[in-house]
Each structure stands twice: as structure tokens, then as C-alpha cells.
Design an enzyme around this catalytic site. Structure first.
Site, short mmCIF file in Angstrom:
data_model
loop_
_atom_site.label_atom_id
_atom_site.label_comp_id
_atom_site.label_asym_id
_atom_site.label_seq_id
_atom_site.Cartn_x
_atom_site.Cartn_y
_atom_site.Cartn_z
N CYS A 65 0.88 -1.17 0.00
CA CYS A 65 0.00 0.00 0.00
C CYS A 65 0.92 1.22 0.00
CB CYS A 65 -0.97 -0.02 1.17
SG CYS A 65 -0.21 0.06 2.82
N GLY A 68 2.78 0.65 3.45
CA GLY A 68 3.00 -0.74 3.88
C GLY A 68 2.42 -1.01 5.26
N HIS A 98 14.08 -14.96 12.70
CA HIS A 98 13.65 -14.98 14.10
C HIS A 98 12.13 -15.07 14.28
CE1 HIS A 98 17.47 -13.33 16.28
NE2 HIS A 98 17.78 -14.17 15.30
#
Ligand SMILES: O=C(CO)[C@H](O)[C@H](O)COP(=O)(O)O
Length: 144
Positions: A65, A68, A98
Site C-alpha cells: 500500500c 505498507g 527470528h
């Protein structure tokens, strides 16, 4: 890989670019739209792409977008989705290593096409490390 892509109008051109790059690289791309640069509301597109990932219809998602941010907020409300709004490859890498992120969101307003390609390429190429991170991801996940 099978990759869901989506955007609103502000992410449309970046989404089209990333889609072309992914197809060129041999990936199967499921494009949930939008299909033009006409103004639309981002939640439905972000939700549809995220739900494809949550259901297993796609392995990962790429959603854009203007910032974001909005599409990341929406995607993260879908159970089983861990979305990162990545601004550079280092963030994309860490979100995979992670956090086992399965959706990357992009800013159509701030990222150049080649920057987006680098972020997405790193996202796709980086494996989850598991171990202590698997325990932590298990603590944050919600059911699909
Ligand atoms: O970045 C976004 C959401 O996080 C949207 O793309 C942005 O809000 C759209 O704004 P406009 O309607 O003014 O183009």
C-alpha cells in the site's frame, strides 16, 4: 514457490513490478488485485492475500500500500499470519530468521522497484532458524 500478491492503488505499481519479477524467477503468483491504480480500500485486498497464506493456498504473501503499514495491520489480524512491513533487506532477513514471517508488506510510496525486489528476494531466500525462536513464535501465534 506459490506467492500471494496484493495491493491497493498506492501499492499497485510496485505490486505489478514485484509480480513480474517473481514470475520471471519462476514462481507461481496469485494476484488478488487491485488491478488498476484507481483508488480502492486496502483492507479487503490485504485480507484476501493474507487468508491465502493462512489457508495454505500460498506459501508466502507480498502486499503493498502507500506506506505498507495498513496492509500489515490487516494481515496481522489473520490467524497464522506473521506480517512484516520491511523497509530494507535486513528487516526482511530478520523477520524470517527470528519471526518466521510469512507475509512481507511494502511501501509503494517510499520504495524504488529495485529496493522492493531486494527485500522480497531476501525474504524468500532466508530460512527460519527455529530453536528458541520457534518457542517464541508458538507463544504469539493465533489459530488460523
Ligand atoms: O498506505 C496506505 C495505508 O496504510 C494507503 O495506501 C493510503 O492510506 C492511501 O491513501 P490515499 O487514499 O490518500 O491514496
Amino acid at each position: 514457490m506459490r506467492i500471494a500478491v496484493g495491493s491497493d492503488h498506492a501499492g499497485f505499481h510496485l505490486k505489478e513490478h514485484v509480480k513480474a519479477t517473481l514470475v520471471e524467477a519462476g514462481h507461481e503468483v496469485l494476484d488478488v488485485g487491485t488491478a488498476t491504480a484507481d483508488s480502492v480500500d486496502y483492507p479487503s485486498y490485504a485480507r484476501e492475500a493474507a487468508e491465502l497464506v493462512a489457508s495454505g493456498g500460498a506459501e508466502v504473501g507480498v502486499i503493498a500500500c502507500g506506506s505498507g503499514v495498513g496492509v500489515s495491520i490487516v494481515a496481522n489480524k489473520v490467524g497464522g499470519v506473521r506480517a512484516v512491513n520491511a523497509h530494507d533487506p535486513a528487516e526482511a532477513e530478520m523477520s524470517r530468521r527470528h519471526n518466521d514471517a510469512n507475509v512481507v508488506t511494502l511501501s509503494g510510496a517510499r520504495l524504488k522497484p529495485e529496493q522492493a525486489d531486494a527485500i522480497v528476494a531476501t525474504f524468500l531466500a532466508t530460512d527460519f532458524e527455529g530453536g528458541r525462536h520457534a518457542r517464541r513464535v508458538g507463544q504469539i501465534d493465533t489459530p488460523a
